[in-house]
Design an enzyme around this catalytic site. Structure first.
Site, PDB file in Angstrom:
ATOM      1  N   ARG A  52      48.188  33.191  28.818  1.00 44.23           N
ATOM      2  CA  ARG A  52      47.468  34.002  27.764  1.00 44.23           C
ATOM      3  C   ARG A  52      46.571  34.945  28.626  1.00 44.23           C
ATOM      4  O   ARG A  52      46.193  35.906  28.255  1.00 44.23           O
ATOM      5  CB  ARG A  52      47.031  33.389  26.943  1.00 44.23           C
ATOM      6  CG  ARG A  52      48.031  32.877  25.572  1.00 44.23           C
ATOM      7  CD  ARG A  52      47.299  31.743  24.671  1.00 44.23           C
ATOM      8  NE  ARG A  52      47.251  30.375  25.392  1.00 44.23           N
ATOM      9  CZ  ARG A  52      46.435  29.559  24.716  1.00 44.23           C
ATOM     10  NH1 ARG A  52      46.265  29.538  23.330  1.00 44.23           N
ATOM     11  NH2 ARG A  52      46.558  28.337  25.529  1.00 44.23           N
ATOM     12  N   ARG A 110      16.679  66.443  70.848  1.00 43.56           N
ATOM     13  CA  ARG A 110      17.410  67.613  70.145  1.00 43.56           C
ATOM     14  C   ARG A 110      17.359  68.889  70.839  1.00 43.56           C
ATOM     15  O   ARG A 110      16.521  69.201  71.737  1.00 43.56           O
ATOM     16  CB  ARG A 110      16.836  67.843  68.616  1.00 43.56           C
ATOM     17  CG  ARG A 110      15.208  68.091  68.484  1.00 43.56           C
ATOM     18  CD  ARG A 110      14.717  68.316  67.423  1.00 43.56           C
ATOM     19  NE  ARG A 110      13.257  68.481  67.262  1.00 43.56           N
ATOM     20  CZ  ARG A 110      12.399  68.296  66.546  1.00 43.56           C
ATOM     21  NH1 ARG A 110      12.649  67.227  65.669  1.00 43.56           N
ATOM     22  NH2 ARG A 110      11.027  68.338  66.649  1.00 43.56           N
TER      23      ARG A 110
HETATM   24  C1  UD1 Z   1      43.882  22.582  23.302  1.00 38.26           C
HETATM   25  C2  UD1 Z   1      44.005  21.583  22.168  1.00 38.26           C
HETATM   26  C3  UD1 Z   1      43.543  22.363  20.789  1.00 38.26           C
HETATM   27  C4  UD1 Z   1      42.038  22.412  21.107  1.00 38.26           C
HETATM   28  C5  UD1 Z   1      41.863  23.278  22.446  1.00 38.26           C
HETATM   29  C6  UD1 Z   1      40.350  23.488  22.660  1.00 38.26           C
HETATM   30  C7  UD1 Z   1      46.286  20.356  22.639  1.00 38.26           C
HETATM   31  C8  UD1 Z   1      47.542  20.281  22.543  1.00 38.26           C
HETATM   32  N1  UD1 Z   1      45.541  21.328  21.911  1.00 38.26           N
HETATM   33  O1  UD1 Z   1      44.492  23.759  23.070  1.00 38.26           O
HETATM   34  O2  UD1 Z   1      43.710  21.213  19.911  1.00 38.26           O
HETATM   35  O3  UD1 Z   1      41.564  22.970  19.953  1.00 38.26           O
HETATM   36  O4  UD1 Z   1      42.495  22.788  23.672  1.00 38.26           O
HETATM   37  O5  UD1 Z   1      40.188  24.229  23.609  1.00 38.26           O
HETATM   38  O6  UD1 Z   1      45.623  19.523  23.547  1.00 38.26           O
HETATM   39  N2  UD1 Z   1      46.745  21.745  30.804  1.00 38.26           N
HETATM   40  C9  UD1 Z   1      47.170  20.969  31.780  1.00 38.26           C
HETATM   41  N3  UD1 Z   1      48.612  20.554  31.797  1.00 38.26           N
HETATM   42  C10 UD1 Z   1      49.490  20.906  30.706  1.00 38.26           C
HETATM   43  C11 UD1 Z   1      48.891  21.918  29.723  1.00 38.26           C
HETATM   44  C12 UD1 Z   1      47.450  21.958  29.715  1.00 38.26           C
HETATM   45  O7  UD1 Z   1      46.584  20.557  32.609  1.00 38.26           O
HETATM   46  O8  UD1 Z   1      50.729  20.542  30.778  1.00 38.26           O
HETATM   47  C13 UD1 Z   1      45.254  22.028  30.738  1.00 38.26           C
HETATM   48  C14 UD1 Z   1      44.913  23.550  30.648  1.00 38.26           C
HETATM   49  O9  UD1 Z   1      44.702  23.952  32.063  1.00 38.26           O
HETATM   50  C15 UD1 Z   1      43.749  23.547  30.228  1.00 38.26           C
HETATM   51  C16 UD1 Z   1      43.742  22.279  29.113  1.00 38.26           C
HETATM   52  O10 UD1 Z   1      44.559  21.273  29.506  1.00 38.26           O
HETATM   53  O11 UD1 Z   1      42.556  23.552  30.760  1.00 38.26           O
HETATM   54  C17 UD1 Z   1      44.026  22.801  27.749  1.00 38.26           C
HETATM   55  O12 UD1 Z   1      45.191  23.352  27.585  1.00 38.26           O
HETATM   56  P1  UD1 Z   1      45.480  24.778  26.609  1.00 38.26           P
HETATM   57  O13 UD1 Z   1      46.905  25.206  26.991  1.00 38.26           O
HETATM   58  O14 UD1 Z   1      44.351  25.742  26.973  1.00 38.26           O
HETATM   59  O15 UD1 Z   1      45.441  24.285  25.312  1.00 38.26           O
HETATM   60  P2  UD1 Z   1      44.834  25.007  24.151  1.00 38.26           P
HETATM   61  O16 UD1 Z   1      46.107  25.572  23.441  1.00 38.26           O
HETATM   62  O17 UD1 Z   1      43.626  25.714  24.206  1.00 38.26           O
HETATM   63 CA    CA Z   2      42.411  26.265  26.025  1.00 40.32          CA
END
Ligand code: UD1
Ligand code: CA
Length: 447
Positions: free
Chosen positions: A19, A423
């Site tokens: 995003r 100069r």
């Molecule tokens: C997540 C939560 C959501 C919460 C929000 C708060 C889940 C499914 N959702 O959503 O409920 O409100 O955080 O900010 O957990 N990451 C990994 N590996 C992966 C996927 C993500 O390391 O496979 C890490 C990302 O780098 C990030 C964190 O996990 O730092 C959260 O992932 P992100 O995709 O940002 O989750 P949100 O959609 O924000």
């Molecule tokens: Ca997040």
């Protein structure tokens, strides 16, 4: 919790940052001279944690920010639940009893809030925040409650309108007993709108096995996550305002602080005044009673008591400005030491130079410090007076009390107390200008 009680932490930092639309992972974007992840780790470093495991992306399996922490690479980004199950494998010894899980993209969390989480005695504790009215459509997971106890988190993607209408969101920060975590992680499934293993499913799975669950309500601002450029900017603004507030509390005046940019390591002393639109990059230390005038840009420098800089000054790396020295408009300094009460007030470049106490640098003075291959030093001793537009071709020394004439190009050392002139001698041609103008006017009339 006993003193021997061991707490580990997993930082989820392997996400793809889709995003943000960037070639650089969101956790490595800069916020006041420190990465997003760096802010999270800085907070964690202030807590009594026995081990921190970072779940990292295969694109950045190594990074200076990871220093002193355990790194587990998550080869495929299958969701936060999958990332956490990778993270658990990073705990070396079996003696970690509880695990804190935080997201690498949530840099505003304060250590005191995480201490509250650490102190909770429940089997699973999560941080919950209430969305402000103008952000009710934000895409955070919603926390469902029954009799004041959290029973489930529903991700925004999976939620219907009635769930989305709830302002209570999941901050993505948890503490869980390690045995419970290891029991529940294999039960996560990816049958959901995101086709991901959601860590958030831990909550209803914990309910099902009778575990005690607690929610701690925290300020929404503290749990802002960075997923988009707009959120990056919002978080950045909050970090800037925290830095300004801390400096103001120590006696620094900011005129229009919302136009100032500070770094996390900016040090500014009492009664210093910062005019509007000043930029502080990393490594700046400013003592007391200093004035930084508008549109100045400072990096890696030390300004001592009573110094005045700007407007429109550029103080670059490695500069030290001694007490009561003055730097004026359109002056650039690089790796330069300015002595006490020395002045460089207009349109000047001083690079790799040492300027003695009380020296006066004339308008337009330039150190020619670079020959295309090497940098050379210029030494301007005490009480030297350089005429306007002096060019100093380094390496050279201008001795104490010496002067240069305006427009001088100095290529050799100037002895102490001498005047250096270099100069073409001036010739005045009597009446020449009048004759010339008359001739040209006549020519114009004929044509
Ligand atoms: C997540 C939560 C959501 C919460 C929000 C708060 C889940 C499914 N959702 O959503 O409920 O409100 O955080 O900010 O957990 N990451 C990994 N590996 C992966 C996927 C993500 O390391 O496979 C890490 C990302 O780098 C990030 C964190 O996990 O730092 C959260 O992932 P992100 O995709 O940002 O989750 P949100 O959609 O924000
Ligand atoms: Ca997040």
């Amino acid at each position: 919790m006993t003193s021997s009680h061991k707490i580990g932490c997993i930082v989820l930092a392997a996400g793809q940052s889709k995003r943000l639309k960037s070639k650089v992972a969101k956790i490595f974007h800069d916020l006041a001279g420190r990465s997003v992840l760096g802010h999270v780790l800085h907070t964690l470093n202030q807590l009594p944690l026995n081990q921190v495991v970072i779940v990292a992306s295969p694109i950045t399996p190594m990074h200076p920010d990871y220093l002193n922490h355990t790194v587990i690479v998550q080869d495929r980004q299958l969701g936060t639940g999958h990332a956490a199950s990778m993270g658990v494998t990073g705990f070396g010894a079996d003696d970690i009893e509880e695990v804190i899980i935080v997201c690498g993209d949530t840099p505003l969390l304060l250590p005191e809030t995480l201490m509250q989480l650490i102190k909770s005695t429940a089997d699973l504790t999560l941080l919950v925040a209430s969305l402000p009215d103008h952000l009710l459509d934000a895409t955070y997971g919603r926390v469902m409650f029954e009799h004041d106890k959290p029973i489930r988190i529903v991700e925004y993607k999976d939620a219907d309108d009635s769930v989305r209408a709830s302002p209570l969101i999941n901050a993505g920060v948890y503490k869980i007993k390690v045995d419970l975590l290891k029991k529940l992680l294999p039960q996560l499934s990816n049958e959901n709108a995101g086709n991901e293993y959601y860590l958030t499913d831990l909550v209803h799975l914990a309910v099902e096995c009778g575990a005690e669950i607690q929610a701690i309500l925290v300020d929404f601002e503290e749990v802002l996550g960075i997923n988009t450029r707009i959120e990056l900017e919002k978080v950045d603004a909050i970090i800037q305002s925290r830095l300004v507030s801390a400096l103001m509390a120590n006696g620094v005046t900011f005129q229009q602080p919302q136009t100032t940019r500070l770094s996390v390591d900016t040090v500014i002393g009492q009664d210093t005044v910062i005019e509007p639109c000043v930029i502080f990059k990393k490594g700046v230390t400013i003592n007391t009673n200093v004035r930084i005038k508008s549109f100045s840009y400072l990096e890696n420098c030390h300004l001592k008591d009573g110094v005045s800089v700007g407007p429109h000054a550029h103080i670059r790396g490695g500069c030290v400005l001694d007490e009561d020295s003055e730097v004026g408009n359109f002056v650039e300094l690089k790796a330069t030491h300015l002595g006490k009460k020395a002045k460089a007030k207009h349109l000047t470049y001083l690079g790799d130079a040492t300027v003695g106490n009380f020296a006066n640098i004339g308008a337009g003075t330039i150190t020619a410090n670079y020959d295309g291959f090497f940098k050379h030093k210029t030494i301007i001793d005490e009480s030297v007076h350089l005429g306007a537009n002096t060019v100093l071709v380094a390496p050279l020394t201008v001795g104490a009390e010496a002067m240069t004439a305006a427009g001088a190009v100095i290529t050799e050392n100037v002895p102490p107390g001498a005047l250096a002139i270099s100069r073409t001698p001036q010739k005045n041609k009597e009446n020449w200008a009048c004759l010339y103008k008359e001739k040209m006017r006549n020519k114009k009339k004929i044509n």
